[in-house]
Scaffold this motif. Structure first.
Motif, PDB file in Angstrom:
ATOM      1  N   ARG A   1     -11.876 -13.350  -2.974  1.00 33.32           N
ATOM      2  CA  ARG A   1     -11.132 -13.449  -3.520  1.00 33.32           C
ATOM      3  C   ARG A   1     -11.547 -13.705  -4.837  1.00 33.32           C
ATOM      4  O   ARG A   1     -11.374 -13.459  -6.337  1.00 33.32           O
TER       5      ARG A   1
ATOM      6  N   GLY B   1      -7.169  -3.494  -6.303  1.00 32.58           N
ATOM      7  CA  GLY B   1      -7.458  -2.540  -5.312  1.00 32.58           C
ATOM      8  C   GLY B   1      -8.776  -1.782  -4.791  1.00 32.58           C
ATOM      9  O   GLY B   1      -9.426  -1.923  -3.747  1.00 32.58           O
TER      10      GLY B   1
ATOM     11  N   ASP C   1      -1.807  -7.930   4.894  1.00 31.75           N
ATOM     12  CA  ASP C   1      -1.546  -8.301   3.419  1.00 31.75           C
ATOM     13  C   ASP C   1      -0.173  -9.292   3.116  1.00 31.75           C
ATOM     14  O   ASP C   1      -0.845 -10.257   1.832  1.00 31.75           O
TER      15      ASP C   1
ATOM     16  N   ALA D   1       1.087  -1.190  -0.236  1.00 32.49           N
ATOM     17  CA  ALA D   1      -0.041   0.003  -0.355  1.00 32.49           C
ATOM     18  C   ALA D   1       0.683   0.964  -0.135  1.00 32.49           C
ATOM     19  O   ALA D   1       2.068   1.693   0.338  1.00 32.49           O
TER      20      ALA D   1
ATOM     21  N   LYS E   1       2.202   2.890  -6.889  1.00 28.12           N
ATOM     22  CA  LYS E   1       1.196   1.718  -8.002  1.00 28.12           C
ATOM     23  C   LYS E   1       0.361   2.302  -8.791  1.00 28.12           C
ATOM     24  O   LYS E   1       0.307   2.274  -9.625  1.00 28.12           O
TER      25      LYS E   1
HETATM   26  O1   DC Z   1      -4.188  -1.101  -3.125  1.00 28.23           O
HETATM   27  P1   DC Z   1      -5.104  -0.761  -2.155  1.00 28.23           P
HETATM   28  O2   DC Z   1      -4.644  -0.264  -1.197  1.00 28.23           O
HETATM   29  O3   DC Z   1      -6.150   0.334  -2.398  1.00 28.23           O
HETATM   30  O4   DC Z   1      -5.430  -2.164  -1.808  1.00 28.23           O
HETATM   31  C1   DC Z   1      -7.059  -2.836  -0.882  1.00 28.23           C
HETATM   32  C2   DC Z   1      -6.584  -3.520  -0.338  1.00 28.23           C
HETATM   33  O5   DC Z   1      -7.189  -4.433  -1.168  1.00 28.23           O
HETATM   34  C3   DC Z   1      -5.568  -4.074   0.830  1.00 28.23           C
HETATM   35  O6   DC Z   1      -5.313  -4.661   1.641  1.00 28.23           O
HETATM   36  C4   DC Z   1      -4.689  -5.408  -0.198  1.00 28.23           C
HETATM   37  C5   DC Z   1      -6.018  -5.931  -0.524  1.00 28.23           C
HETATM   38  N1   DC Z   1      -5.672  -6.033  -2.538  1.00 28.23           N
HETATM   39  C6   DC Z   1      -5.246  -7.626  -2.505  1.00 28.23           C
HETATM   40  O7   DC Z   1      -5.651  -8.447  -1.712  1.00 28.23           O
HETATM   41  N2   DC Z   1      -5.313  -7.686  -3.517  1.00 28.23           N
HETATM   42  C7   DC Z   1      -5.150  -6.882  -4.627  1.00 28.23           C
HETATM   43  N3   DC Z   1      -5.520  -7.702  -6.086  1.00 28.23           N
HETATM   44  C8   DC Z   1      -5.600  -5.394  -4.608  1.00 28.23           C
HETATM   45  C9   DC Z   1      -5.388  -5.486  -3.246  1.00 28.23           C
END
Ligand code: DC
Length: 218
Positions: A103, A34, A178, A11, A15
């Motif tokens: 997921r 995300g 994460d 995070a 990106k």
């Molecule tokens: O990139 P971001 O901070 O917006 O992501 C938000 C949340 O989602 C973060 O806790 C990780 C999760 N995430 C994930 O598990 N898999 C992804 N492909 C993208 C984000």
């Protein structure tokens, strides 16, 4: 010819900003995964569904129709982009993102998008799971302090009342969640190119990626 670009990293590493610019330079579609996890979190919270209520989450996700238009995310026809970075969503999203059912559905949706379009996709599991065969994979990092500083300044510029130490602590907690979750944790794909963006400008990072892509013959 599939010329998808996979971008992963923790995070606040930059990106999404980088991916967006790169996508427009390469004329590819930008997909921010995300924001899809954030959208599910937003809708779950709106409907008072806790992460452990699998049945309600399954029903909810069945009813969510998501699509991107000009980098904004629409759910059931409504542009929800501006709500996705609110602190309440940022602080809860890693719990919802660790649920297998969520997921599975989102990975499926992301793969479908990559079959339909050439994409630049960013997230945590893009190079390792979603687009395992992508010809271009990058892993973007920056020190926790630098990443917290960027988030802090972003929220400040939105006029929100924020505390740096609190943001840093939340970011470390999110990093932990994460990288330690059981399914598809954040990890660099073996064949990804790692770029540490600490002290680099966005444009220096984009240039590195762009020249790499341009120099590879597919
Ligand atoms: O990139 P971001 O901070 O917006 O992501 C938000 C949340 O989602 C973060 O806790 C990780 C999760 N995430 C994930 O598990 N898999 C992804 N492909 C993208 C984000």
């Amino acid at each position: 010819l599939n010329i998808s670009v996979a971008i992963d990293g923790p995070a606040g590493a930059g990106k999404s900003t980088i991916a967006k610019i790169l996508a427009s330079k390469l004329n590819l579609m930008y997909i921010n995964t995300g924001s899809m996890y954030r959208a599910v979190t937003l809708k779950a919270i709106e409907n008072n569904i806790l992460p452990n209520n699998t049945e309600a989450l399954s029903n909810l996700i069945d009813k969510l129709e998501m699509y991107f238009h000009e980098d904004n995310l629409y759910v059931n026809g409504e542009d929800i982009t501006e709500y996705l970075t609110l602190p309440n969503i940022s602080n809860n999203v890693s719990y919802y993102a660790s649920i297998p059912l969520i997921r599975d559905r989102l990975v499926q949706l992301q793969r479908n998008l990559s079959f339909k379009y050439n994409v630049v996709m960013d997230g945590r599991d893009i190079g390792t799971v979603v687009l395992k065969d992508a010809p271009f994979k990058f892993f973007i990092t920056a020190s926790p302090h630098e990443r917290a500083k960027r988030r802090y300044e972003e929220l400040l510029s939105k006029g929100l009342d924020v505390d740096f130490q609190k943001i840093l602590n939340e970011l470390l907690k999110r990093d932990y969640n994460d990288t330690h979750r059981l399914i598809n944790p954040l990890v660099k794909a073996e064949d990804a190119i790692e770029i540490d963006t600490t002290g680099l400008t966005i444009f220096e990072v984009v240039d590195k990626m762009y020249s790499h892509i341009k120099n590879v013959k597919l």
